[in-house]
Design a protein around this motif. Structure first.
Motif, short mmCIF file in Angstrom:
data_model
loop_
_atom_site.label_atom_id
_atom_site.label_comp_id
_atom_site.label_asym_id
_atom_site.label_seq_id
_atom_site.Cartn_x
_atom_site.Cartn_y
_atom_site.Cartn_z
N GLY A 1 -29.95 -64.72 -29.39
CA GLY A 1 -28.75 -64.35 -29.13
C GLY A 1 -28.17 -63.78 -30.62
N SER A 2 -28.84 -63.75 -31.48
CA SER A 2 -28.47 -63.35 -32.77
C SER A 2 -28.16 -61.72 -32.84
CB SER A 2 -29.49 -63.69 -33.75
OG SER A 2 -29.40 -65.25 -34.02
N TYR A 3 -29.00 -61.25 -32.31
CA TYR A 3 -29.03 -59.42 -32.13
C TYR A 3 -28.66 -58.93 -30.75
CZ TYR A 3 -30.49 -59.88 -36.99
OH TYR A 3 -30.61 -60.14 -38.40
N TRP A 4 -28.20 -57.80 -30.49
CA TRP A 4 -28.35 -57.12 -29.32
C TRP A 4 -28.23 -55.46 -29.46
CZ3 TRP A 4 -24.62 -60.60 -30.65
CH2 TRP A 4 -23.33 -60.21 -30.79
N LEU A 5 -28.56 -54.94 -28.60
CA LEU A 5 -28.43 -53.59 -28.59
C LEU A 5 -27.06 -52.88 -27.40
CD1 LEU A 5 -32.02 -52.07 -28.23
CD2 LEU A 5 -30.74 -53.02 -30.22
N ASP A 6 -26.35 -51.98 -27.92
CA ASP A 6 -25.13 -51.81 -27.12
C ASP A 6 -25.18 -49.93 -27.07
OD1 ASP A 6 -23.31 -51.56 -25.44
OD2 ASP A 6 -21.89 -53.10 -26.61
N LEU A 7 -24.34 -49.48 -26.24
CA LEU A 7 -24.00 -48.03 -26.13
C LEU A 7 -22.91 -47.61 -27.47
CD1 LEU A 7 -23.51 -47.53 -22.37
CD2 LEU A 7 -25.32 -46.83 -23.59
N PRO A 8 -23.00 -46.40 -27.69
CA PRO A 8 -22.11 -46.05 -28.92
C PRO A 8 -20.67 -46.39 -28.39
CG PRO A 8 -23.70 -44.18 -27.98
CD PRO A 8 -23.80 -45.11 -27.04
N ILE A 9 -19.91 -46.55 -29.66
CA ILE A 9 -18.61 -46.77 -29.38
C ILE A 9 -17.71 -45.63 -28.91
CG2 ILE A 9 -16.40 -47.39 -30.57
CD1 ILE A 9 -18.47 -48.92 -32.79
N ASP A 10 -17.84 -44.48 -29.19
CA ASP A 10 -17.24 -43.25 -28.63
C ASP A 10 -17.30 -43.22 -27.13
OD1 ASP A 10 -15.84 -40.30 -29.47
OD2 ASP A 10 -17.71 -40.19 -28.11
N LYS A 11 -16.39 -43.03 -26.44
CA LYS A 11 -16.43 -43.08 -25.01
C LYS A 11 -17.15 -41.93 -24.56
CE LYS A 11 -13.44 -43.61 -21.08
NZ LYS A 11 -12.07 -43.63 -20.51
N LYS A 12 -16.92 -40.76 -24.80
CA LYS A 12 -17.54 -39.54 -24.50
C LYS A 12 -19.19 -39.72 -24.64
CE LYS A 12 -17.38 -34.58 -24.35
NZ LYS A 12 -16.56 -33.51 -24.89
N GLN A 13 -19.54 -40.32 -25.91
CA GLN A 13 -20.97 -40.38 -26.14
C GLN A 13 -21.56 -41.46 -25.38
OE1 GLN A 13 -21.52 -41.05 -30.51
NE2 GLN A 13 -23.64 -40.50 -30.51
N LYS A 14 -20.70 -42.45 -25.20
CA LYS A 14 -21.24 -43.57 -24.38
C LYS A 14 -21.70 -43.25 -22.84
CE LYS A 14 -19.20 -47.66 -24.65
NZ LYS A 14 -17.96 -48.81 -24.50
N GLU A 15 -20.39 -42.58 -22.22
CA GLU A 15 -20.66 -41.86 -20.81
C GLU A 15 -22.16 -40.98 -20.97
OE1 GLU A 15 -19.36 -42.99 -18.12
OE2 GLU A 15 -18.45 -44.51 -19.47
N ARG A 16 -22.30 -40.36 -21.82
CA ARG A 16 -23.57 -39.26 -21.94
C ARG A 16 -24.70 -40.46 -22.01
NH1 ARG A 16 -26.26 -37.08 -26.66
NH2 ARG A 16 -27.62 -35.57 -25.98
N LEU A 17 -24.87 -41.17 -22.74
CA LEU A 17 -26.09 -42.09 -22.90
C LEU A 17 -26.12 -42.81 -21.57
CD1 LEU A 17 -26.26 -41.50 -25.95
CD2 LEU A 17 -26.96 -44.01 -26.18
N LYS A 18 -25.27 -43.10 -20.93
CA LYS A 18 -25.42 -44.10 -19.70
C LYS A 18 -26.12 -43.17 -18.54
CE LYS A 18 -21.38 -46.92 -18.94
NZ LYS A 18 -20.22 -47.06 -18.12
N LYS A 19 -26.01 -41.87 -18.54
CA LYS A 19 -26.75 -41.05 -17.71
C LYS A 19 -28.04 -40.72 -18.10
CE LYS A 19 -22.29 -38.90 -16.45
NZ LYS A 19 -22.27 -39.50 -15.21
N LYS B 1 -32.09 -59.00 -26.86
CA LYS B 1 -31.73 -58.17 -25.55
C LYS B 1 -31.39 -56.71 -26.04
CE LYS B 1 -31.21 -61.63 -22.65
NZ LYS B 1 -29.80 -62.09 -21.87
N TRP B 2 -31.58 -55.90 -24.84
CA TRP B 2 -31.48 -54.52 -24.92
C TRP B 2 -30.12 -54.03 -24.63
CZ3 TRP B 2 -34.93 -50.39 -25.98
CH2 TRP B 2 -36.10 -50.85 -26.77
N GLY B 3 -29.21 -55.10 -24.29
CA GLY B 3 -27.58 -54.73 -23.86
C GLY B 3 -27.00 -56.24 -24.29
N PRO B 4 -25.69 -55.86 -24.19
CA PRO B 4 -24.58 -57.01 -24.37
C PRO B 4 -24.28 -58.01 -23.19
CG PRO B 4 -23.45 -55.08 -24.15
CD PRO B 4 -24.85 -54.71 -23.99
N LYS B 5 -24.02 -59.19 -23.43
CA LYS B 5 -23.86 -60.25 -22.26
C LYS B 5 -22.34 -60.01 -22.16
CE LYS B 5 -23.38 -63.40 -19.44
NZ LYS B 5 -24.16 -63.55 -18.02
#
Length: 557
Positions: free
Chosen positions: A312-330, A498-502
């Motif tokens: 639980g010490s590290y995890w990955l997440d999408l970018p903070i910028d909303k537009k960039q985040k939505e782009r990566l999700k896809k 983890k490759w994503g946050p909880k």
């Protein structure tokens, strides 16, 4: 495998069964195209394998029919039992083969040759462990199941089936020296009725370091019998030097031959990408206690923490910028690359090619409540999603035996004869990724994860959103020394967090909003269904990477 049924005897089918329609088992399965000629090197695809201790084995897929039943078993179509034929010179039968009638003839058994003087011996007797004499079923006369009684210091690894009550000849079969065998267990169900059950056998211990060898034989278990289940064994590869595994060139040839075609649903918004595309377009590494200072991930994950535990010490997440985040999700289908893990399995008599696919985002689930389809809000969403399929290929001849398709926390094996192939003479199997959840299925349509018309929807369909896994791939690990060439895994393979946050959210609120729109009877049914939803669906929890999955070093399922 690619079976051939030799010398079928039409008289075996009773006159009373002449009105039966032709059964799938009466047609041998053939791949759309002949197998390629593999490049030279090592002992891969040499038709026989030396298991050590004076024991050499060969895979035989030509058969003579012995006996059939036409009811019971899968689809209530019965099963057929076969004796291997066209056995290589100097080799002996170890047991008979059986399969359900609801599928084309496709299977094999091992035959064995004694390279010393005491590896194989005939049984000293047979024990009748099952008969269909008292069963009122459609059958080719009666079937009799015989357990070889091995000499001291030897083990039986298969049964013999006859259509008469007379014991088989002792020289019909060979038993194997005990130190060249391992414990086995029942695997897939072949046939059963009225307390008689026939199942395939597989080694009890399976994995990349396990030496148990699958023989292709079966066990017969009868209820209300004073006899215990037959004490059958599997074989053991005591040599286990990986010399029969494919080299780097052969792996490439195998994958180009069998790389799956994966279709995504036409409405899929959340597609896969390459790992590097994800990193290069803003994915972030977070550290506990320093959440305000996320770090941009370097190509190949070269700055990711290596090894240690998922603490639980590290995890990955999408970018903070909303537009960039939505782009990566896809995701990004054009950049998509699959990642191959090459594994010796079943005592290195088979090669598993585990095919890992990365999705930046797993979309929300949908439910079906009788005739009503309902979105479930954020339920099912999580960042980072790893899915996989596995090709299991014979090291005897380079032929595809079966494909494992991951489905949420589990999955299923599909034998090659039950797969869809791409067409045009291609030996590439087709798989379908479900809408939002990305579970893998062998056929398009709806698979309902539930019962009685209520459950989570897994929708699959053909579309223009499709990849040929063979057009973009990278071998990230080969588990047999230098057999597959020296493979240096990219750093992200050894990132064990983890490759994503909880992220916890109020699941009850999500479900209450659905309940409000349902009438009384459906509402009750929905509430009952919610209590059965698997834990994996709750919470927005990023997964760990491929190397932390149980199947990395073990077998599927």
């Amino acid at each position: 495998m690619g079976n051939c049924l030799t010398n079928p005897d039409p008289s075996l089918r009773d006159v009373s069964n002449k009105d039966l329609k032709a059964l799938p088992v009466e047609t041998p399965f053939k791949f759309p195209s002949p197998l390629p000629t593999f490049s030279q090197g090592g002992e891969f695809a040499k038709r026989t394998i030396d298991l050590g201790g004076g024991l050499e084995v060969s895979q035989v897929s030509t058969f003579n029919k012995v006996w059939s039943t036409y009811e019971g078993g899968p689809d209530n179509l019965g099963a057929t039992f076969f004796e291997p034929s066209s056995i290589p010179s100097g080799f002996s039968i170890l047991g008979h083969y059986a399969q359900p009638n609801n599928r084309k003839l496709f299977g094999w058994v091992l035959t064995a040759r004694d390279l010393s003087t005491n590896t194989l011996k005939p049984p000293v007797d047979y024990t009748l462990v099952g008969t269909t004499e008292s069963l009122k079923i459609k059958q080719d006369g009666n079937g009799y199941f015989w357990q070889p009684v091995p000499p001291d210091g030897y083990q039986a690894v298969g049964l013999i089936v006859t259509n008469s009550s007379q014991k088989p000849p002792l020289d019909k079969l060979r038993c194997v020296r005990s130190d060249l065998t391992e414990q086995c267990q029942a695997d897939t169900w072949i046939w059963g009725t009225n307390g008689v059950n026939i199942s395939n056998l597989r080694p009890t211990t399976r994995g990349i370091q396990a030496t148990g060898v699958y023989v292709g034989t079966f066990t017969c278990q009868t209820q209300n019998s004073s006899l215990p289940p037959p004490a059958l064994s599997c074989l053991k590869n005591t040599k286990f030097d990986f010399s029969t595994m494919p080299n780097g060139s052969q792996i490439g040839e195998l994958f180009q031959t069998y790389s799956p075609i994966i279709y995504f649903h036409p409405d899929e918004e959340y597609l896969p990408s390459s790992v590097n595309w994800y990193f290069n377009n803003g994915a972030l590494l977070y550290k506990k206690g320093e959440e305000s200072k996320p770090i941009q991930i370097e190509p190949n994950g070269s700055n990711l923490p290596q090894g240690e535990a998922n603490d639980g010490s590290y995890w990955l997440d999408l970018p903070i910028d909303k537009k960039q985040k939505e782009r990566l999700k896809k995701g990004d289908l054009q950049s998509t690359k699959v990642y191959l893990h090459i594994k010796p399995m079943l005592g290195a008599t088979f090669t598993d090619i585990a095919i890992w696919i990365f999705y930046p985002f797993n979309g929300p689930a949908k439910a079906k409540v009788k005739f009503v389809n309902l979105p479930l809000g954020r339920v099912g969403e999580h960042i980072g999603d790893w899915e996989h399929a596995t090709l299991r290929i014979s090291n005897f001849n380079g032929e595809l035996w079966r494909v494992f398709l991951s489905e949420h926390s589990g999955g299923v094996w599909i034998d090659a004869c039950d797969l869809e192939f791409q067409g045009g003479g291609s030996n590439k199997p087709v798989a379908y990724a479900s809408l939002h959840g990305h579970a893998m299925y062998s056929k398009p349509g709806l698979v309902l994860q539930g019962d009685d018309g209520i459950g989570l929807r897994n929708d699959t369909a053909k579309s223009k959103k499709v990849i040929d896994a063979g057009l973009g791939y990278e071998v990230i690990a080969a588990e047999y020394g230098d057999g597959g060439g020296v493979v240096v895994p990219p750093p992200w393979v050894n990132y064990f967090r983890k490759w994503g946050p909880k992220i916890d959210y109020n699941v009850d609120d999500e479900f209450r909003s659905v309940e409000k729109i349902l009438p009384g009877a459906l509402k009750k049914a929905f509430v009952k269904f919610v209590k059965k939803i698997p834990d994996e669906v709750y919470g927005e929890d990023g997964p760990t990477g491929p190397k932390l999955k149980g199947n990395w070093a073990g077998d599927e399922n």
